[in-house]
Design a protein around this motif. Structure first.
Motif, short mmCIF file in Angstrom:
data_model
loop_
_atom_site.label_atom_id
_atom_site.label_comp_id
_atom_site.label_asym_id
_atom_site.label_seq_id
_atom_site.Cartn_x
_atom_site.Cartn_y
_atom_site.Cartn_z
N ARG A 151 47.76 -28.62 21.29
CA ARG A 151 48.53 -28.24 22.40
C ARG A 151 48.85 -26.82 22.41
NH1 ARG A 151 53.10 -32.68 23.68
NH2 ARG A 151 51.79 -33.90 24.99
N ARG A 152 48.92 -26.12 21.00
CA ARG A 152 49.75 -24.86 21.25
C ARG A 152 49.15 -23.96 20.13
NH1 ARG A 152 55.64 -26.24 19.23
NH2 ARG A 152 56.29 -24.23 20.18
N THR A 153 47.92 -24.22 19.62
CA THR A 153 47.19 -23.17 18.62
C THR A 153 46.33 -22.60 19.57
OG1 THR A 153 47.65 -24.45 16.81
CG2 THR A 153 45.98 -22.93 16.59
N LEU A 154 46.30 -21.12 19.68
CA LEU A 154 45.26 -20.12 20.40
C LEU A 154 44.58 -19.69 19.43
CD1 LEU A 154 47.63 -18.31 22.71
CD2 LEU A 154 46.11 -20.13 23.36
N ARG A 155 42.81 -19.56 19.67
CA ARG A 155 42.26 -18.85 18.98
C ARG A 155 41.50 -17.80 19.81
NH1 ARG A 155 44.92 -19.72 15.37
NH2 ARG A 155 44.67 -21.01 13.63
N PHE A 156 40.77 -17.15 19.21
CA PHE A 156 40.00 -16.05 19.96
C PHE A 156 38.67 -15.61 19.36
CE2 PHE A 156 44.74 -15.36 20.54
CZ PHE A 156 44.69 -15.29 21.91
N ASP A 157 37.77 -15.81 20.13
CA ASP A 157 36.49 -15.30 19.25
C ASP A 157 36.16 -13.88 19.46
OD1 ASP A 157 33.21 -14.74 19.92
OD2 ASP A 157 33.33 -16.56 18.78
N ARG A 158 35.86 -13.03 18.30
CA ARG A 158 35.82 -11.86 18.36
C ARG A 158 34.75 -11.13 19.05
NH1 ARG A 158 37.51 -7.60 14.69
NH2 ARG A 158 38.35 -9.16 13.17
N PHE A 159 33.56 -11.98 19.45
CA PHE A 159 32.50 -11.40 20.11
C PHE A 159 32.83 -11.63 21.62
CE2 PHE A 159 28.87 -12.49 22.77
CZ PHE A 159 27.74 -11.33 22.27
N ASP A 160 33.56 -12.46 21.99
CA ASP A 160 34.02 -12.69 23.54
C ASP A 160 35.18 -11.70 23.84
OD1 ASP A 160 32.32 -15.17 23.92
OD2 ASP A 160 33.89 -16.53 23.38
N VAL A 161 36.17 -11.46 22.81
CA VAL A 161 36.96 -10.62 23.11
C VAL A 161 36.39 -9.16 23.13
CG1 VAL A 161 39.07 -9.44 22.46
CG2 VAL A 161 39.03 -11.80 22.04
N GLN A 162 35.40 -8.83 22.40
CA GLN A 162 34.66 -7.30 22.31
C GLN A 162 33.91 -7.47 23.85
OE1 GLN A 162 34.85 -4.88 20.07
NE2 GLN A 162 33.99 -3.96 21.82
N GLU A 163 33.49 -8.38 24.16
CA GLU A 163 32.64 -8.29 25.36
C GLU A 163 33.63 -8.09 26.70
OE1 GLU A 163 30.22 -11.85 25.93
OE2 GLU A 163 28.56 -10.65 25.29
N TRP A 164 34.71 -8.72 26.31
CA TRP A 164 35.72 -8.80 27.66
C TRP A 164 36.52 -7.22 27.58
CZ3 TRP A 164 41.25 -7.94 26.29
CH2 TRP A 164 42.05 -7.97 27.75
N LEU A 165 36.67 -6.57 26.35
CA LEU A 165 36.92 -4.96 26.11
C LEU A 165 35.94 -4.19 26.92
CD1 LEU A 165 38.48 -5.19 22.71
CD2 LEU A 165 39.87 -4.79 24.85
N THR A 166 34.82 -4.48 26.49
CA THR A 166 33.64 -3.62 27.19
C THR A 166 33.77 -3.64 28.55
OG1 THR A 166 32.34 -4.03 25.03
CG2 THR A 166 31.07 -2.99 26.85
N SER A 167 33.91 -5.05 29.21
CA SER A 167 33.57 -5.09 30.48
C SER A 167 34.97 -4.33 31.28
CB SER A 167 33.59 -6.43 30.95
OG SER A 167 34.80 -7.02 30.83
N ARG A 168 36.03 -4.45 30.67
CA ARG A 168 37.05 -3.59 31.21
C ARG A 168 37.02 -2.03 31.02
NH1 ARG A 168 41.90 -5.92 31.98
NH2 ARG A 168 43.09 -4.27 31.11
N SER A 169 36.23 -1.59 29.96
CA SER A 169 36.27 -0.26 29.85
C SER A 169 35.13 0.24 30.90
CB SER A 169 35.84 0.18 28.43
OG SER A 169 34.48 -0.16 28.27
N HIS A 170 34.26 -0.37 31.50
CA HIS A 170 33.62 -0.08 32.52
C HIS A 170 33.80 -0.20 34.03
CE1 HIS A 170 30.29 0.96 29.62
NE2 HIS A 170 30.72 -0.13 29.02
#
Length: 55
Positions: A33-52
């Protein structure tokens, strides 16, 4: 990675991460219910898309 790990990697405050999760802008998944996790690859792709200029 955990919220704490993500904060260190991106050099942001936990409140920013939680706001991004609530807004649905940062890729994440929940464990239970409360534990969040992030995949480094997905976050990196998200960052890359935002920078473009994609949102």
């Amino acid at each position: 990675m955990s919220v704490e790990d993500l904060c260190k990697w991106l050099n942001v405050k936990p409140s920013w991460v939680y706001d991004a999760v609530e807004a649905g802008t940062i890729p994440h998944f929940k464990l239970g219910r409360r534990t969040l996790r992030f995949d480094r690859f997905d976050v990196q792709e998200w960052l890359t898309s935002r920078s473009h200029g994609e949102r």
